[in-house]
Design an enzyme around this catalytic site. Structure first.
Site, PDB file in Angstrom:
ATOM      1  N   LYS A  23     -42.749  68.548 -91.704  1.00  0.00           N
ATOM      2  CA  LYS A  23     -41.629  69.409 -92.130  1.00  0.00           C
ATOM      3  C   LYS A  23     -40.308  68.656 -92.065  1.00  0.00           C
ATOM      4  O   LYS A  23     -39.491  68.752 -92.986  1.00  0.00           O
ATOM      5  CB  LYS A  23     -41.589  70.632 -91.212  1.00  0.00           C
ATOM      6  CG  LYS A  23     -40.242  71.322 -91.083  1.00  0.00           C
ATOM      7  CD  LYS A  23     -40.325  72.425 -90.046  1.00  0.00           C
ATOM      8  CE  LYS A  23     -39.001  72.932 -89.538  1.00  0.00           C
ATOM      9  NZ  LYS A  23     -38.175  71.993 -88.780  1.00  0.00           N
ATOM     10  N   ASN A  24     -40.098  67.909 -90.983  1.00  0.00           N
ATOM     11  CA  ASN A  24     -38.785  67.291 -90.784  1.00  0.00           C
ATOM     12  C   ASN A  24     -38.586  66.009 -91.594  1.00  0.00           C
ATOM     13  O   ASN A  24     -37.551  65.366 -91.503  1.00  0.00           O
ATOM     14  CB  ASN A  24     -38.524  67.051 -89.298  1.00  0.00           C
ATOM     15  CG  ASN A  24     -38.322  68.372 -88.576  1.00  0.00           C
ATOM     16  OD1 ASN A  24     -38.137  69.408 -89.212  1.00  0.00           O
ATOM     17  ND2 ASN A  24     -38.371  68.341 -87.260  1.00  0.00           N
ATOM     18  N   ARG A  98     -31.159  74.546 -91.909  1.00  0.00           N
ATOM     19  CA  ARG A  98     -30.030  73.653 -91.663  1.00  0.00           C
ATOM     20  C   ARG A  98     -29.975  72.527 -92.700  1.00  0.00           C
ATOM     21  O   ARG A  98     -29.133  71.644 -92.626  1.00  0.00           O
ATOM     22  CB  ARG A  98     -30.132  73.069 -90.251  1.00  0.00           C
ATOM     23  CG  ARG A  98     -30.024  74.162 -89.192  1.00  0.00           C
ATOM     24  CD  ARG A  98     -30.099  73.590 -87.811  1.00  0.00           C
ATOM     25  NE  ARG A  98     -29.062  72.623 -87.543  1.00  0.00           N
ATOM     26  CZ  ARG A  98     -27.798  72.936 -87.306  1.00  0.00           C
ATOM     27  NH1 ARG A  98     -27.430  74.180 -87.287  1.00  0.00           N
ATOM     28  NH2 ARG A  98     -26.914  71.988 -87.066  1.00  0.00           N
ATOM     29  N   CYS A 122     -32.983  77.314 -85.951  1.00  0.00           N
ATOM     30  CA  CYS A 122     -33.421  77.943 -84.698  1.00  0.00           C
ATOM     31  C   CYS A 122     -32.275  78.013 -83.696  1.00  0.00           C
ATOM     32  O   CYS A 122     -31.428  77.128 -83.652  1.00  0.00           O
ATOM     33  CB  CYS A 122     -34.556  77.122 -84.102  1.00  0.00           C
ATOM     34  SG  CYS A 122     -36.094  77.313 -85.007  1.00  0.00           S
ATOM     35  N   ASP A 312     -39.518  68.759 -79.590  1.00  0.00           N
ATOM     36  CA  ASP A 312     -40.324  69.790 -80.267  1.00  0.00           C
ATOM     37  C   ASP A 312     -41.756  69.883 -79.722  1.00  0.00           C
ATOM     38  O   ASP A 312     -42.485  70.805 -80.061  1.00  0.00           O
ATOM     39  CB  ASP A 312     -40.367  69.497 -81.773  1.00  0.00           C
ATOM     40  CG  ASP A 312     -38.976  69.328 -82.334  1.00  0.00           C
ATOM     41  OD1 ASP A 312     -38.334  70.338 -82.600  1.00  0.00           O
ATOM     42  OD2 ASP A 312     -38.522  68.175 -82.469  1.00  0.00           O
ATOM     43  N   VAL A 334     -32.395  66.855 -75.198  1.00  0.00           N
ATOM     44  CA  VAL A 334     -31.945  66.808 -76.601  1.00  0.00           C
ATOM     45  C   VAL A 334     -31.132  68.058 -76.967  1.00  0.00           C
ATOM     46  O   VAL A 334     -30.069  67.966 -77.566  1.00  0.00           O
ATOM     47  CB  VAL A 334     -33.150  66.630 -77.554  1.00  0.00           C
ATOM     48  CG1 VAL A 334     -32.685  66.597 -79.002  1.00  0.00           C
ATOM     49  CG2 VAL A 334     -33.908  65.356 -77.208  1.00  0.00           C
TER      50      VAL A 334
HETATM   51  N1  EPU Z   1     -25.574  67.120 -82.491  1.00  0.00           N
HETATM   52  C1  EPU Z   1     -24.205  67.228 -82.357  1.00  0.00           C
HETATM   53  N2  EPU Z   1     -23.419  67.101 -83.496  1.00  0.00           N
HETATM   54  C2  EPU Z   1     -23.971  66.881 -84.727  1.00  0.00           C
HETATM   55  C3  EPU Z   1     -25.378  66.752 -84.841  1.00  0.00           C
HETATM   56  C4  EPU Z   1     -26.153  66.885 -83.712  1.00  0.00           C
HETATM   57  O1  EPU Z   1     -23.696  67.449 -81.256  1.00  0.00           O
HETATM   58  O2  EPU Z   1     -23.223  66.787 -85.699  1.00  0.00           O
HETATM   59  C5  EPU Z   1     -26.423  67.291 -81.291  1.00  0.00           C
HETATM   60  C6  EPU Z   1     -27.273  68.565 -81.393  1.00  0.00           C
HETATM   61  O3  EPU Z   1     -26.551  69.700 -81.007  1.00  0.00           O
HETATM   62  C7  EPU Z   1     -28.423  68.236 -80.471  1.00  0.00           C
HETATM   63  C8  EPU Z   1     -28.600  66.721 -80.647  1.00  0.00           C
HETATM   64  O4  EPU Z   1     -27.375  66.242 -81.215  1.00  0.00           O
HETATM   65  O5  EPU Z   1     -28.090  68.514 -79.145  1.00  0.00           O
HETATM   66  C9  EPU Z   1     -29.744  66.317 -81.518  1.00  0.00           C
HETATM   67  O6  EPU Z   1     -29.657  66.963 -82.775  1.00  0.00           O
HETATM   68  P1  EPU Z   1     -30.204  66.292 -84.117  1.00  0.00           P
HETATM   69  O7  EPU Z   1     -29.092  66.147 -85.073  1.00  0.00           O
HETATM   70  O8  EPU Z   1     -31.012  65.097 -83.760  1.00  0.00           O
HETATM   71  O9  EPU Z   1     -31.185  67.429 -84.632  1.00  0.00           O
HETATM   72  P2  EPU Z   1     -31.308  68.003 -86.093  1.00  0.00           P
HETATM   73  O10 EPU Z   1     -31.239  66.934 -87.103  1.00  0.00           O
HETATM   74  O11 EPU Z   1     -30.458  69.212 -86.260  1.00  0.00           O
HETATM   75  C10 EPU Z   1     -33.892  67.629 -86.277  1.00  0.00           C
HETATM   76  C11 EPU Z   1     -35.072  68.520 -86.470  1.00  0.00           C
HETATM   77  C12 EPU Z   1     -35.323  69.320 -85.204  1.00  0.00           C
HETATM   78  C13 EPU Z   1     -35.572  68.346 -84.067  1.00  0.00           C
HETATM   79  C14 EPU Z   1     -34.396  67.382 -83.922  1.00  0.00           C
HETATM   80  C15 EPU Z   1     -34.613  66.319 -82.869  1.00  0.00           C
HETATM   81  C16 EPU Z   1     -34.981  68.998 -88.824  1.00  0.00           C
HETATM   82  C17 EPU Z   1     -34.753  69.978 -89.905  1.00  0.00           C
HETATM   83  N3  EPU Z   1     -34.806  69.418 -87.586  1.00  0.00           N
HETATM   84  O12 EPU Z   1     -32.800  68.513 -86.035  1.00  0.00           O
HETATM   85  O13 EPU Z   1     -36.477  70.059 -85.425  1.00  0.00           O
HETATM   86  O14 EPU Z   1     -35.751  69.056 -82.872  1.00  0.00           O
HETATM   87  O15 EPU Z   1     -34.133  66.736 -85.180  1.00  0.00           O
HETATM   88  O16 EPU Z   1     -35.744  65.565 -83.175  1.00  0.00           O
HETATM   89  O17 EPU Z   1     -35.320  67.844 -89.066  1.00  0.00           O
HETATM   90  C18 EPU Z   1     -37.904  71.891 -85.283  1.00  0.00           C
HETATM   91  O18 EPU Z   1     -38.605  71.297 -86.111  1.00  0.00           O
HETATM   92  O19 EPU Z   1     -38.269  72.933 -84.683  1.00  0.00           O
HETATM   93  C19 EPU Z   1     -36.593  71.351 -84.983  1.00  0.00           C
HETATM   94  C20 EPU Z   1     -35.664  72.035 -84.321  1.00  0.00           C
END
Ligand code: EPU
Length: 440
Positions: A23-24, A98, A122, A312, A334
């Site tokens: 998915k990601n 997102r 989420c 995850d 995380v």
């Molecule tokens: N963060 C910030 N500012 C930003 C971006 C991120 O503070 O501008 C922080 C977040 O709040 C968090 C940390 O950095 O505490 C990590 O966030 P990240 O950006 O890595 O996560 P994401 O890209 O929003 C993706 C996956 C998530 C997965 C995370 C970590 C997708 C659509 N989502 O989220 O997946 O947990 O990376 O591997 O790719 C899931 O599949 O259930 C899921 C939540």
């Protein structure tokens, strides 16, 4: 779409299921197709709601998307890209996702403007997009806040700037890749995320004609090019889904062959699985996971960015840890708020306490703040049935596993959110002999 399930637990999950593309990764590779006018073909695409959401978002921008569910082949022909006629349509489609923020770079390159609706996803923490905005604005994008989201414009195009992420964010790394591949100049991105899903996205971009190199120290160099082409690519398998089924096998004393699962992106999960006392057998076709009988062992673990233990994987494993002998500690580093799902497990009889302190490892960035981000799990406990409400995607899958491990019949509500990331999960549960019945 099923929203409530009656789950009768106490029977081990046994059998075989298949996992398809991650998915990601898949959702991002779909967005990447917008960087070219030509047709792109993505294979091994799972039939999950996030794919449907991105499909609708692409269509609203004028792209043609054709998805053959049985073969998992998805074709995207961008054609005549434009902004959606009514931004409210985007909001209605994107509500739970997102991904829209990642449309910014490709649309700014193609159209010189983008509209990003307010983001969902989420509820597992604040989930700000400040890193994304810093990248976009430093490359020359201007932001105009509107009632339902933000309008971005870059009439002069985008120009490469050095980027150092404050934290190796997956999304902000992808944002930088999309913004830099066709920007003017060379981008040096430091402290990047290097998850396997990101490496697969870089492979897609390279197929499209991008110039990207990855150093050993989380530095990614991107040389902007003028034009990109369509791609054909097979998505890497979903290691989160594979780990979820593996934990389900452990929690229910079961034995599950996860067809499609691969060893390499799951190495840190497999190490923990073995430490807890689970057994696995890696083959070319997939990985078999099983509970060997006897007692499971407690442990201390921290979630982390790759190559650490993924955040995850944490929630389904916590269910299995309620069955391990002794005290386990899980330190979530995380997301600041990813233990909401433990409340329902306590209702089912689990002994879990959550703490604001960084337990069991090093100080993380949430240590001095007011977040319950460490959990202590005392086991083994006999879980009993309860009526529970699913809080988020991974937490929701954990509730299902807990209900299947528990004695008696539970009603799990709000399960439709699980469709976002688990393909045909009700069908797969039935294939594994689970006693589940849709109530609506
Ligand atoms: N963060 C910030 N500012 C930003 C971006 C991120 O503070 O501008 C922080 C977040 O709040 C968090 C940390 O950095 O505490 C990590 O966030 P990240 O950006 O890595 O996560 P994401 O890209 O929003 C993706 C996956 C998530 C997965 C995370 C970590 C997708 C659509 N989502 O989220 O997946 O947990 O990376 O591997 O790719 C899931 O599949 O259930 C899921 C939540």
């Amino acid at each position: 779409m099923v929203s409530q399930l009656r789950v009768t637990g106490g029977t081990p999950l046994n059998g075989e299921i298949t996992v398809r593309g991650a998915k990601n990764f898949v959702s991002k590779a779909m967005v990447a197709a917008l960087l070219s006018q030509e047709k792109s073909v993505l294979r091994n695409v799972p039939d999950i709601r996030d794919v449907a959401v991105v499909t609708e978002l692409l269509r609203l921008h004028g792209a043609d998307v054709d998805y053959d569910v049985p073969s998992g082949t998805l074709e995207i022909t961008p054609g005549d890209i434009h902004l959606p006629d009514d931004p409210a349509d985007m909001d209605a489609v994107a509500g739970s996702s997102r991904i829209p923020i990642l449309f910014a770079g490709p649309l700014l390159h193609t159209l010189g403007e983008a509209f990003i609706p307010d983001l969902g996803g989420c509820h597992i923490g604040n989930r700000p997009v400040d890193f994304h905005m810093q990248v976009l604005e430093s490359f020359g994008a201007k932001r105009i806040q509107e009632p339902s989201g933000m309008h971005l414009v870059a009439p002069q195009g985008l120009t490469a700037k050095p980027v150092r992420l404050p934290y190796p964010s997956v999304g902000a790394t992808e944002q930088t890749l999309f913004t830099a591949v066709m920007a003017n100049g060379i981008t040096v991105l430091e402290n990047a995320a290097v998850e396997p899903e990101i490496m697969d996205l870089i492979a897609v971009l390279q197929k499209m004609g991008a110039m990207i190199s990855v150093d050993t120290d989380r530095t990614i160099r991107i040389e902007g090019v003028d034009e990109l082409h369509g791609y054909a690519h097979t998505a890497l398998p979903d290691r989160i889904e594979a780990g979820s089924w593996a934990s389900a096998a452990l929690a229910t004393h079961g034995d599950i062959f996860v067809r499609g699962a691969q060893q390499e992106p799951m190495m840190s999960y497999l190490n923990i699985y073995r430490k807890v006392g689970g057994q696995f057998d890696v083959t070319d076709e997939g990985i078999r996971f099983w509970h060997p009988g006897g007692q499971l062992r407690s442990l201390a673990l921290e979630t982390d960015v790759h190559p650490g233990f993924m955040t995850d994987w944490q929630q389904p494993l916590v269910v299995a840890l309620t069955q391990a002998t002794g005290m386990s500690i899980v330190h979530e580093t995380v997301y600041e708020d990813r233990f909401g799902f433990t409340e329902a497990l306590r209702d089912m009889g689990a002994h879990i306490q959550i703490y604001k302190e960084c337990l069991g490892g090093h100080e993380c960035r949430f240590g001095q703040r007011n977040f319950y981000h460490s959990a202590v799990i005392q086991g083994p406990t006999k879980l009993h049935a309860a009526d529970v409400f699913v809080p988020d995607l991974r937490g929701g899958f954990s509730h299902l596993i807990a209900a299947l491990a528990a004695e008696g019949t539970s009603v799990v509500s709000g399960v439709s959110i699980i469709d976002r990331g688990y393909e045909n999960f009700v069908g797969k549960l039935r294939a594994l002999n689970a006693d589940v019945e849709a109530l609506d």
